[in-house]
Design a protein around this motif. Structure first.
Motif, PDB file in Angstrom:
ATOM      1  N   VAL A 196       0.834  -1.202   0.000  1.00 28.45           N
ATOM      2  CA  VAL A 196       0.000   0.000   0.000  1.00 28.45           C
ATOM      3  C   VAL A 196       0.871   1.256   0.000  1.00 28.45           C
ATOM      4  O   VAL A 196       1.966   1.283   0.561  1.00 28.45           O
ATOM      5  N   GLU A 197       0.375   2.287  -0.652  1.00 23.84           N
ATOM      6  CA  GLU A 197       0.988   3.615  -0.635  1.00 23.84           C
ATOM      7  C   GLU A 197      -0.063   4.611  -0.161  1.00 23.84           C
ATOM      8  O   GLU A 197      -1.258   4.462  -0.438  1.00 23.84           O
ATOM      9  N   ASN A 198       0.373   5.637   0.560  1.00 24.05           N
ATOM     10  CA  ASN A 198      -0.531   6.684   1.049  1.00 24.05           C
ATOM     11  C   ASN A 198      -1.729   6.089   1.796  1.00 24.05           C
ATOM     12  O   ASN A 198      -2.875   6.476   1.593  1.00 24.05           O
ATOM     13  N   TYR A 199      -1.429   5.155   2.666  1.00 23.95           N
ATOM     14  CA  TYR A 199      -2.446   4.462   3.459  1.00 23.95           C
ATOM     15  C   TYR A 199      -2.582   5.167   4.801  1.00 23.95           C
ATOM     16  O   TYR A 199      -1.583   5.412   5.490  1.00 23.95           O
ATOM     17  N   THR A 200      -3.817   5.496   5.193  1.00 24.99           N
ATOM     18  CA  THR A 200      -4.028   6.206   6.446  1.00 24.99           C
ATOM     19  C   THR A 200      -4.633   5.289   7.506  1.00 24.99           C
ATOM     20  O   THR A 200      -5.442   4.412   7.205  1.00 24.99           O
ATOM     21  N   THR A 201      -4.225   5.512   8.746  1.00 26.21           N
ATOM     22  CA  THR A 201      -4.843   4.874   9.904  1.00 26.21           C
ATOM     23  C   THR A 201      -5.311   5.982  10.843  1.00 26.21           C
ATOM     24  O   THR A 201      -4.618   6.986  11.031  1.00 26.21           O
ATOM     25  N   ASP A 202      -6.489   5.795  11.428  1.00 27.60           N
ATOM     26  CA  ASP A 202      -7.121   6.844  12.223  1.00 27.60           C
ATOM     27  C   ASP A 202      -7.484   6.357  13.613  1.00 27.60           C
ATOM     28  O   ASP A 202      -7.657   5.160  13.858  1.00 27.60           O
ATOM     29  N   SER A 203      -7.637   7.332  14.509  1.00 25.76           N
ATOM     30  CA  SER A 203      -8.123   7.054  15.849  1.00 25.76           C
ATOM     31  C   SER A 203      -8.839   8.293  16.364  1.00 25.76           C
ATOM     32  O   SER A 203      -8.547   9.412  15.927  1.00 25.76           O
ATOM     33  N   SER A 204      -9.768   8.108  17.265  1.00 29.91           N
ATOM     34  CA  SER A 204     -10.410   9.238  17.942  1.00 29.91           C
ATOM     35  C   SER A 204     -11.144   8.733  19.170  1.00 29.91           C
ATOM     36  O   SER A 204     -11.594   7.592  19.212  1.00 29.91           O
ATOM     37  N   CYS A 205     -11.255   9.607  20.173  1.00 31.77           N
ATOM     38  CA  CYS A 205     -12.003   9.303  21.381  1.00 31.77           C
ATOM     39  C   CYS A 205     -12.562  10.589  21.950  1.00 31.77           C
ATOM     40  O   CYS A 205     -11.880  11.632  21.938  1.00 31.77           O
ATOM     41  N   SER A 276       3.515   4.156   4.049  1.00 27.92           N
ATOM     42  CA  SER A 276       3.870   3.520   2.785  1.00 27.92           C
ATOM     43  C   SER A 276       4.463   2.160   3.107  1.00 27.92           C
ATOM     44  O   SER A 276       5.488   2.067   3.780  1.00 27.92           O
ATOM     45  N   ASN A 277       3.780   1.108   2.653  1.00 28.64           N
ATOM     46  CA  ASN A 277       4.274  -0.249   2.868  1.00 28.64           C
ATOM     47  C   ASN A 277       4.332  -0.964   1.520  1.00 28.64           C
ATOM     48  O   ASN A 277       3.413  -1.702   1.147  1.00 28.64           O
ATOM     49  N   PRO A 278       5.394  -0.745   0.749  1.00 26.98           N
ATOM     50  CA  PRO A 278       5.493  -1.350  -0.576  1.00 26.98           C
ATOM     51  C   PRO A 278       5.822  -2.842  -0.552  1.00 26.98           C
ATOM     52  O   PRO A 278       5.775  -3.510  -1.593  1.00 26.98           O
ATOM     53  N   GLY A 279       6.142  -3.375   0.609  1.00 23.61           N
ATOM     54  CA  GLY A 279       6.532  -4.774   0.706  1.00 23.61           C
ATOM     55  C   GLY A 279       5.363  -5.729   0.504  1.00 23.61           C
ATOM     56  O   GLY A 279       4.198  -5.324   0.425  1.00 23.61           O
ATOM     57  N   ASP A 280       5.681  -7.010   0.432  1.00 26.26           N
ATOM     58  CA  ASP A 280       4.653  -8.028   0.184  1.00 26.26           C
ATOM     59  C   ASP A 280       4.161  -8.689   1.469  1.00 26.26           C
ATOM     60  O   ASP A 280       3.471  -9.707   1.428  1.00 26.26           O
ATOM     61  N   LYS A 281       4.492  -8.096   2.624  1.00 26.78           N
ATOM     62  CA  LYS A 281       4.045  -8.636   3.909  1.00 26.78           C
ATOM     63  C   LYS A 281       3.319  -7.562   4.696  1.00 26.78           C
ATOM     64  O   LYS A 281       3.744  -6.403   4.731  1.00 26.78           O
ATOM     65  N   GLU A 282       2.216  -7.952   5.324  1.00 28.53           N
ATOM     66  CA  GLU A 282       1.526  -7.020   6.197  1.00 28.53           C
ATOM     67  C   GLU A 282       2.370  -6.801   7.453  1.00 28.53           C
ATOM     68  O   GLU A 282       3.181  -7.649   7.832  1.00 28.53           O
ATOM     69  N   VAL A 283       2.175  -5.665   8.067  1.00 26.96           N
ATOM     70  CA  VAL A 283       2.944  -5.297   9.251  1.00 26.96           C
ATOM     71  C   VAL A 283       1.958  -5.007  10.379  1.00 26.96           C
ATOM     72  O   VAL A 283       1.051  -4.194  10.221  1.00 26.96           O
ATOM     73  N   LYS A 284       2.134  -5.687  11.490  1.00 26.75           N
ATOM     74  CA  LYS A 284       1.203  -5.480  12.597  1.00 26.75           C
ATOM     75  C   LYS A 284       1.654  -4.292  13.446  1.00 26.75           C
ATOM     76  O   LYS A 284       2.829  -3.911  13.474  1.00 26.75           O
ATOM     77  N   PHE A 285       0.697  -3.698  14.128  1.00 23.14           N
ATOM     78  CA  PHE A 285       0.994  -2.674  15.119  1.00 23.14           C
ATOM     79  C   PHE A 285       1.333  -3.369  16.422  1.00 23.14           C
ATOM     80  O   PHE A 285       0.608  -4.272  16.860  1.00 23.14           O
ATOM     81  N   GLY A 286       2.434  -2.975  17.032  1.00 27.51           N
ATOM     82  CA  GLY A 286       2.840  -3.656  18.249  1.00 27.51           C
ATOM     83  C   GLY A 286       4.112  -3.102  18.838  1.00 27.51           C
ATOM     84  O   GLY A 286       4.639  -2.072  18.417  1.00 27.51           O
ATOM     85  N   TYR A 287       4.646  -3.830  19.820  1.00 34.63           N
ATOM     86  CA  TYR A 287       5.805  -3.404  20.582  1.00 34.63           C
ATOM     87  C   TYR A 287       7.128  -3.678  19.880  1.00 34.63           C
ATOM     88  O   TYR A 287       8.146  -3.079  20.213  1.00 34.63           O
ATOM     89  N   GLN A 288       7.151  -4.614  18.937  1.00 32.74           N
ATOM     90  CA  GLN A 288       8.415  -5.037  18.354  1.00 32.74           C
ATOM     91  C   GLN A 288       8.987  -3.965  17.426  1.00 32.74           C
ATOM     92  O   GLN A 288       8.253  -3.166  16.846  1.00 32.74           O
ATOM     93  N   HIS A 289      10.307  -3.998  17.301  1.00 34.08           N
ATOM     94  CA  HIS A 289      10.991  -3.007  16.476  1.00 34.08           C
ATOM     95  C   HIS A 289      10.525  -3.078  15.033  1.00 34.08           C
ATOM     96  O   HIS A 289      10.449  -2.058  14.340  1.00 34.08           O
ATOM     97  N   GLU A 290      10.196  -4.264  14.542  1.00 38.84           N
ATOM     98  CA  GLU A 290       9.757  -4.418  13.160  1.00 38.84           C
ATOM     99  C   GLU A 290       8.266  -4.165  12.992  1.00 38.84           C
ATOM    100  O   GLU A 290       7.746  -4.179  11.873  1.00 38.84           O
ATOM    101  N   ASP A 291       7.547  -3.952  14.073  1.00 36.76           N
ATOM    102  CA  ASP A 291       6.134  -3.595  14.003  1.00 36.76           C
ATOM    103  C   ASP A 291       5.983  -2.122  13.652  1.00 36.76           C
ATOM    104  O   ASP A 291       6.965  -1.399  13.494  1.00 36.76           O
ATOM    105  N   GLU A 292       4.750  -1.683  13.539  1.00 39.88           N
ATOM    106  CA  GLU A 292       4.494  -0.264  13.327  1.00 39.88           C
ATOM    107  C   GLU A 292       3.803   0.340  14.539  1.00 39.88           C
ATOM    108  O   GLU A 292       3.267  -0.361  15.393  1.00 39.88           O
ATOM    109  N   MET A 293       3.836   1.652  14.586  1.00 39.73           N
ATOM    110  CA  MET A 293       3.159   2.424  15.611  1.00 39.73           C
ATOM    111  C   MET A 293       2.578   3.676  14.979  1.00 39.73           C
ATOM    112  O   MET A 293       3.104   4.180  13.980  1.00 39.73           O
TER     113      MET A 293
END
Length: 355
Positions: A196-205, A276-293
């Motif tokens: 994916v390119e220009n992919y947005t993630t949202d949050s609100s409370c 921007s995640n041009p790779g062929d693997k999904e990336v989870k949100f999490g604590y690990q260095h290779e995860d996303e935040m």
């Protein structure tokens, strides 16, 4: 905890060798304030090269005290992030310990709350007058735990380091301020799709508490795939930008205290990240260095003595299923632009962080 406030690997390593850390030291500033250094010797990292996260803690002197300033002690190339936490008791009574797992910060994570985060060569943070982070008192939490997140290639810098330790200098005040300081973290959980390119993630409370809060400062955080992070306060449908920028720049705590930004019952706080995640693997949100935040850290003030729950709050939404467009109108067009009239630009942060 579903908000990934800290960068933590989930690998478990063997026993840690017992190298003595640099002991905390106190320096008196005046009758009301003193500095305390909480540090970890780089020798600990050198002798335990598989550890990503190492913690050390110190018990505060008095029944109740107040932190009014945070200053990082670091060496370029060695430290990725530093964070400070309040605990009823540390996870270990040793001089340092492996806190790679999030629940290894405090002995009882029910007593835990984070109070500051530093990264990418960021600035010092001096709290506004008559505000402070409460330590001890009726809610306990007399220990400060420092978490050191080393860099991947830290070993290349240790031998030539001019600073032998990493840590924080905390300015502690004895007299009680009028306002306590808390932290709210906006972020995501779930995963980032592949390709994916220009992919947005949202949050609100929404702010549901009866007591209004006043925003003091914010900082922006993402990992390697993040291109922009933005945070907003929504009042009666009107979007007010708190801050936005490039998460690869120094992770400044930008002050919004002079802007008199109050959050009242029914107001909404919202965050967005661009990836921007041009790779062929999904990336989870999490604590690990290779995860996303995708984190917007909001520091705020509230009257002293309110319920402990005001001190820390998390707001997280599923990265794949929650979208601003399903809930709001008049979304700012520049919410995915890290440039323009931003605090980063005014601070001269026009380059990737060199730290």
């Amino acid at each position: 905890m579903f908000i990934y406030t800290f960068l933590i690997s989930v690998c478990i390593f063997g026993a840690i060798s017992q190298t003595t850390q640099a002991a905390p030291s106190n320096e008196r500033l005046d009758d009301d304030q003193y500095d305390i250094n909480i540090t970890l010797s780089h020798q600990v990292l050198k002798e335990n090269p598989k550890l990503w996260q190492v913690c050390t803690g110190v018990k505060m002197e008095r029944a109740e005290e107040y932190i009014v300033a945070f200053r990082a002690i670091y060496q370029k190339g060695i430290v990725h992030h530093l964070s400070a936490h309040v605990c009823g008791a540390p996870y270990s009574d040793g001089p340092y310990w492996d806190c790679t797992l999030h629940d290894h910060i405090c002995a009882d994570m029910g007593s835990w709350y984070p109070i500051d985060e530093w990264g990418r060569g960021a600035n010092d943070w001096i709290l506004p007058p008559d505000t402070g982070v409460v330590i001890g008192g009726r809610y306990g939490g007399k220990y400060i735990v420092l978490q050191v997140h080393r860099k991947d290639d830290f070993a290349n810098y240790i031998e030539t380091a001019t600073v032998p330790v990493s840590g924080m200098t905390l300015t502690v005040q004895r007299s009680r301020p009028q306002y306590e300081v808390g932290q709210l973290v906006l972020g995501n959980y779930g995963k980032l799709p592949a390709g994916v390119e220009n992919y947005t993630t949202d949050s609100s409370c929404p702010w549901t508490r009866p007591q209004p809060i006043r925003l003091l400062a914010y900082s922006l955080h993402a990992h390697n795939l993040g291109k922009c992070v933005s945070g907003y306060l929504i009042k009666d449908g009107k979007w007010i930008e708190i801050g936005r920028g490039n998460p690869a720049y120094p992770e400044y705590r930008f002050s919004v205290w002079p802007r008199n930004m109050y959050v009242n019952t029914g107001d909404i706080m919202a965050s967005r990240c661009l990836y921007s995640n041009p790779g062929d693997k999904e990336v989870k949100f999490g604590y690990q260095h290779e995860d996303e935040m995708c984190n917007v850290y909001l520091h705020y003030a509230f009257p002293y003595g309110l319920d402990q729950s005001y001190r820390h709050m998390d707001c997280g939404q599923d990265a794949e299923t929650y979208h601003w467009e399903d809930h709001f109108r008049d979304i700012p067009a520049d919410s995915t632009r890290p440039d323009g009239n931003t605090d980063q630009a005014r601070a001269g942060l026009f380059r990737s962080a060199d730290y």
